[in-house]
Motif scaffolding. Structure first.
Motif, mmCIF file in Angstrom:
data_model
loop_
_atom_site.group_PDB
_atom_site.id
_atom_site.type_symbol
_atom_site.label_atom_id
_atom_site.label_comp_id
_atom_site.label_asym_id
_atom_site.label_seq_id
_atom_site.Cartn_x
_atom_site.Cartn_y
_atom_site.Cartn_z
ATOM 1 N N SER A 139 1.123 -1.521 0.073
ATOM 2 C CA SER A 139 0.431 -0.004 0.006
ATOM 3 C C SER A 139 0.605 1.443 -0.199
ATOM 4 C CB SER A 139 -0.744 0.111 0.865
ATOM 5 O OG SER A 139 -2.213 -0.299 0.830
ATOM 6 N N ASP A 140 0.156 2.529 -0.552
ATOM 7 C CA ASP A 140 0.793 3.431 -0.212
ATOM 8 C C ASP A 140 0.175 4.183 1.522
ATOM 9 O OD1 ASP A 140 0.295 6.827 -0.073
ATOM 10 O OD2 ASP A 140 1.975 6.626 -1.858
ATOM 11 N N ILE A 141 1.486 4.373 2.088
ATOM 12 C CA ILE A 141 1.129 4.594 3.562
ATOM 13 C C ILE A 141 1.927 6.413 3.934
ATOM 14 C CG2 ILE A 141 1.835 3.559 5.678
ATOM 15 C CD1 ILE A 141 1.409 1.079 4.638
ATOM 16 N N ARG A 142 1.702 6.820 4.458
ATOM 17 C CA ARG A 142 2.248 8.685 4.496
ATOM 18 C C ARG A 142 1.952 8.850 5.955
ATOM 19 N NH1 ARG A 142 1.128 11.288 -1.185
ATOM 20 N NH2 ARG A 142 1.364 9.075 -2.324
ATOM 21 N N SER A 493 -0.823 7.883 10.489
ATOM 22 C CA SER A 493 -0.755 7.638 9.390
ATOM 23 C C SER A 493 -1.521 7.157 8.028
ATOM 24 C CB SER A 493 0.348 6.032 9.151
ATOM 25 O OG SER A 493 0.982 5.216 9.266
ATOM 26 N N TYR A 494 -1.736 7.481 7.139
ATOM 27 C CA TYR A 494 -3.256 7.159 6.182
ATOM 28 C C TYR A 494 -2.079 6.390 4.672
ATOM 29 C CZ TYR A 494 -4.038 12.036 7.876
ATOM 30 O OH TYR A 494 -4.345 13.572 8.171
ATOM 31 N N GLN A 495 -3.080 5.616 5.282
ATOM 32 C CA GLN A 495 -2.819 4.502 4.328
ATOM 33 C C GLN A 495 -4.529 4.575 2.723
ATOM 34 O OE1 GLN A 495 -2.316 0.485 6.125
ATOM 35 N NE2 GLN A 495 -3.777 -0.157 4.405
ATOM 36 N N ASP A 496 -3.422 4.418 1.536
ATOM 37 C CA ASP A 496 -3.855 4.815 0.392
ATOM 38 C C ASP A 496 -4.931 5.490 0.777
ATOM 39 O OD1 ASP A 496 -2.973 2.527 -0.536
ATOM 40 O OD2 ASP A 496 -4.104 1.211 0.137
ATOM 41 N N TRP A 497 -4.763 6.837 0.996
ATOM 42 C CA TRP A 497 -5.321 8.018 1.177
ATOM 43 C C TRP A 497 -5.565 8.364 0.445
ATOM 44 C CZ3 TRP A 497 -8.483 7.124 4.863
ATOM 45 C CH2 TRP A 497 -9.799 8.541 5.645
ATOM 46 N N ARG B 447 -3.614 4.473 12.724
ATOM 47 C CA ARG B 447 -3.800 4.820 10.997
ATOM 48 C C ARG B 447 -4.707 4.358 10.788
ATOM 49 N NH1 ARG B 447 -2.917 -0.538 8.140
ATOM 50 N NH2 ARG B 447 -2.465 -1.681 9.916
ATOM 51 N N ILE B 448 -5.093 5.672 9.435
ATOM 52 C CA ILE B 448 -6.399 5.847 9.083
ATOM 53 C C ILE B 448 -6.561 5.056 7.278
ATOM 54 C CG2 ILE B 448 -6.371 8.156 8.194
ATOM 55 C CD1 ILE B 448 -9.190 8.428 9.035
ATOM 56 N N ILE B 449 -7.430 3.869 6.906
ATOM 57 C CA ILE B 449 -7.069 3.852 5.628
ATOM 58 C C ILE B 449 -8.309 3.458 4.321
ATOM 59 C CG2 ILE B 449 -6.765 1.280 4.281
ATOM 60 C CD1 ILE B 449 -5.772 0.257 8.164
ATOM 61 N N PHE B 450 -7.501 3.964 3.352
ATOM 62 C CA PHE B 450 -8.997 4.369 2.389
ATOM 63 C C PHE B 450 -8.760 3.405 1.769
ATOM 64 C CE2 PHE B 450 -10.466 6.613 -0.915
ATOM 65 C CZ PHE B 450 -11.540 6.986 -0.948
ATOM 66 N N ASN B 451 -10.357 2.097 1.492
ATOM 67 C CA ASN B 451 -10.660 1.776 1.143
ATOM 68 C C ASN B 451 -9.910 0.384 0.533
ATOM 69 O OD1 ASN B 451 -13.364 2.424 -0.124
ATOM 70 N ND2 ASN B 451 -12.116 3.567 -1.848
ATOM 71 N N GLY B 452 -9.370 -0.432 1.834
ATOM 72 C CA GLY B 452 -8.706 -1.275 2.270
ATOM 73 C C GLY B 452 -9.139 -2.194 3.501
ATOM 74 N N VAL B 453 -8.030 -2.740 3.994
ATOM 75 C CA VAL B 453 -8.345 -3.464 4.917
ATOM 76 C C VAL B 453 -7.620 -2.782 6.400
ATOM 77 C CG1 VAL B 453 -10.218 -5.500 4.108
ATOM 78 C CG2 VAL B 453 -7.139 -5.728 4.296
#
Lengths: 528, 528
Positions: A139-142, A493-497, B447-453
């Motif tokens: 994933s893209d993580i920031r 962290s933001y994942q795939d945001w 951590r916050i995730i967009f459209n994932g698990v």
């Protein structure tokens, strides 16, 4: 003008039943203003406003926060002579000290303004996606630092400006994006109110939300206790005694949701004096240390309360010199009758201990509330055997420990509580022969000084003002310098945001032009 | 070969009276090895050795520490099939998972080796002297991160490799220069002993001091309690339940010298599903989430225990789809009879609550120690009114909360305890209409995730594995990624220290060629 009221956000308020006055130790009289202690309703209002304010303040840009911080500095300067006069009337400290401390406070505020305006302090870290990685896509993580929430700040008695209302804790928290509620110090409530008025003015001028700052008066411990227990308070900053700091730490750790307390507390700031240094510069050292011990009437958290040497004729000579030098210094006023009361009591208790010898004490008449400096000696074994000798006596007092030999010196250092600073006085060639002594000292302190004095805490990024317990409640942070902001932030962290929804700090196009760690490389480049 | 003994530094030891065995949940029998719980003497020896080892290990170069960490990775691989077989026999988890987790563990060790070999992680910061500054000269001050001291690590039941003996906490602490004492997890004591043997081998091969690592067996809480209370232990790392983590935190904060505890604890990992997303991809989502909820028999700290949506027909459809999908999944084995026992008890307690409706539960026969997955629904108001609905049920179980509207959704999120993760399922255009919902979610998670698990925690510098309490005891740190080293280090300043006596990281000539902040500028340049 000082009114004695609290600031509950932008609103002045004085609903509580408890009142008190501050004290002028030079004149030995109460000052005029009647201060109203915040009651529970006011405390809850302040926290509620801070919680509301956090929703917008946490997303306020670095540029806007910088304007706010600079405006606070400007408004403090605008207070002009009234601030300096109030400061002096509430502390017994001289005007020069007041102005110097104001300068330090302004400098701190502007340093944090610079930091957040530039913006790279958030430690933006980006790892881009690898969609075709095997066995699983990456994933893209920031990540970046975000503010932790409303912070309660307890000011120090001995620094009414630099470690109080708009001092380092407050400046760091506001810079981070955390609303601040100050539990005003009762000894300088007037100084506190003036500075609070400057902060409120600055907040209004720069469009900050109501509740970004509150200033609550208190005469005892109740206001502080209620604040630390409040579930919407997320962190605590404190400067003061071990007893009070530990009490707050205990309160915070007993909460349903424990919160971090950064308390900077007591320290005796050991100074290790090696033999050759005594031979070559013993006389100069005696003068230097007489000054350092009595600086600000010994009311510094970095005051050298403990000098450690190895028994010898040169050490005897040094003790004699220091004994002479220290009584040449004019006694000065302490902050408050309570503080000189504690000084005299603590000093007496210690001087009544077996195996502690007073070698010099100022004994001419002094003005009321003026402190008589003193030094005492103890053997290494006496020091090791009596824990009372390890405690701080807040004021112009030091113990010189005469160790039998290097081994005992190392042992004495190892048995010390955690300290803000440790100092080594040595000839250049001499130090390298004392690796074990130096290593022992390093493990007990936050800052180590070579051939200087511990008093004086430079405000700069490389400064550590903190140390192992009880110098502070958490040695992993500093109270001074821009890195003290780390006490009030957490990584997020933001994942795939989606890029459009990311904060500017993490957007592909790097609109703030900050330094970021992108795939392990520090860069200001945009992402494709 | 597994012997059941403790490692007290390099020495094997089994002096205690208490013994125990591990359990094979697939076969429902005890494993053969008899483990000896460490007694108080062994505990004290381990801490004493760690304290001694710290004196040299704290000054060990990054290059040497990197060799040690890489040697640990090599030695773990050397353990070969015995490790994988032992892992499986003590967890009921499949071989693929064991190998995957070993790979993650190796990767973590090598990442930390890279980090300390390169060396810039110490955040070297230098402010050079200004001798002629007015009114006072400025000292030369230099700062870097130094290790905090011996660290005690408590491994997690659900990750016997990656979050246990040589897992992230241990790797980070050793990289920092802190000796580690592992309180081995009783459920995988054999896996733990094997990994410990690899660490000890690596330590000897690379010349690390005796005491740099110890591994103590324990069947109950006593060993852990004694370790956390020991005055020479300086920090604690823990992964596990809220109850145990909080107990350790309380112990540590009651010490004369309180120490930091980083405990990564429970989380229900809320997933917010917005309406348009349900319309366009509800079917796919149901499959995806059925898999995520049951992954590893739900034994992940990032398992999605809570799905939050707004009442609607599409949400009803999603619930129906998820209900169907989740019972298609083959049940799998849990780690231990105690864990499945807790799962069944916690699930039953919850299902007996008013206003919670079971919508799907696997009800065919399953092998012993295999978990039956289930999902339930509750209204937003029921959720808000019953704190029991907020608690984690460790295992393949989720609650879907049907909120009345967006306001209630925001309210539900705001009332959640702190969480490791929060997930938003949304159409791209949709998310920007839910700013308040997103903002509320951000304030509750790490951590916050967009459209994932949420399941799946990438090991990379931008990862935050932690979050507001009770996700962790201190939201200011992460348990995963190289920045997790920050839990075990403290900043340390040298003032006017002679260049020859400074650590290499801070010397003028920058012999390690690391990035340093010199007078506010990041550079690898030497100083003149």
């Amino acid at each position: 003008m000082i009114t004695g009221e609290n600031y509950i956000g932008f609103q002045k308020s004085s609903e509580g039943a408890i009142t008190f006055k501050t004290f002028n130790p030079q004149l030995n009289i109460e000052n005029d203003t009647v201060f109203s202690e915040a009651n529970l309703k006011e405390i809850n209002q302040a926290v509620c406003l801070a919680t509301d304010a956090f929703r917008t303040f946490q997303n306020t840009s670095g540029t806007q926060k910088a304007k706010f911080l600079n405006a606070i500095a400007d408004e403090i300067l605008e207070l002009g002579d009234e601030l300096i006069e109030t400061y002096c009337s509430e502390t017994g400290l001289p005007e020069g000290r007041a102005k110097g401390e104001r300068g330090r406070t302004i400098f701190q505020l502007r340093s944090f303004a610079e930091l957040v305006k530039e913006g790279s302090w958030v430690e933006a870290t980006i790892d881009t996606a690898i969609p075709d990685r095997q066995p699983l896509p990456k994933s893209d993580i920031r990540k970046m630092m975000v503010p932790i929430g409303p912070v309660v700040v307890f000011g120090a008695s001995n620094f009414p400006l630099a470690y109080s209302t708009a001092g380092g804790d407050t400046a760091a928290a506001l810079a981070a994006g955390c609303p601040v509620i100050v539990k005003s110090h009762p000894m300088h409530a007037g100084t506190g109110e003036l500075v609070a008025s400057a902060i409120i003015k600055a907040a209004k001028e720069t469009g900050m939300p109501n509740g970004v700052f509150s200033n609550l008066n208190s005469s005892g411990i109740d206001v502080g206790v209620q604040l630390v227990k409040h579930p919407d308070v997320k962190a605590v900053g404190f400067t003061g005694s071990i007893k009070a700091g530990r009490a707050l730490y205990d309160l915070a750790s007993h909460r349903k949701e424990p919160i971090p307390v950064f308390a900077e507390m007591g320290s005796v700031n050991p100074v290790v004096i090696l033999p050759n240094a005594l031979k070559t510069k013993g006389n100069v050292l005696a003068k230097t240390y007489a000054n350092s011990i009595t600086l600000g009437t010994g009311q510094f958290c970095t005051n050298p309360g403990l000098l450690l040497g190895i028994k010898s004729e040169v050490l005897d000579d040094f003790i004699e010199n220091l004994s002479e030098e220290i009584i040449k210094i004019e006694p000065s006023c302490m902050l408050h009758p309570n503080i000189i009361g504690s000084y005299e009591t603590n000093k007496e208790n210690l001087l009544n201990q077996d195996r502690l010898n007073v070698v010099s004490q100022y004994d001419a008449d002094v003005n009321i509330n003026y402190a008589r400096q003193a030094i005492a000696t103890a053997s290494g074994s006496a020091f090791l055997e009596n824990p009372a000798f390890h405690k701080e006596v807040f004021g112009p007092f030091s113990i010189i420990v005469q160790c039998e030999n290097e081994e005992q010196l190392e042992q004495v250092i190892s048995k010390l509580d955690g300290q803000l600073t440790g100092t080594l006085i040595a000839d250049n060639d001499e130090a390298s022969n004392y690796n074990k002594v130096i290593s022992a000292l390093q493990n007990r302190v936050g800052r180590i000084i070579f051939n200087g004095v511990p008093t004086g805490v430079e405000v700069c990024p490389s400064m550590v003002h903190g140390g192992p317990y009880p110098a502070s409640t958490d040695s992993r942070f500093t109270a001074v310098g821009v890195n003290s902001i780390k006490r009030w932030v957490r990584p997020f962290s933001y994942q795939d945001w989606p890029n459009s929804l990311l904060p500017d700090e993490l957007k592909n196009e790097n609109p703030l032009d900050i330094s970021r760690t992108v795939n392990n490389k520090l860069t200001k480049d945009k992402l494709n």
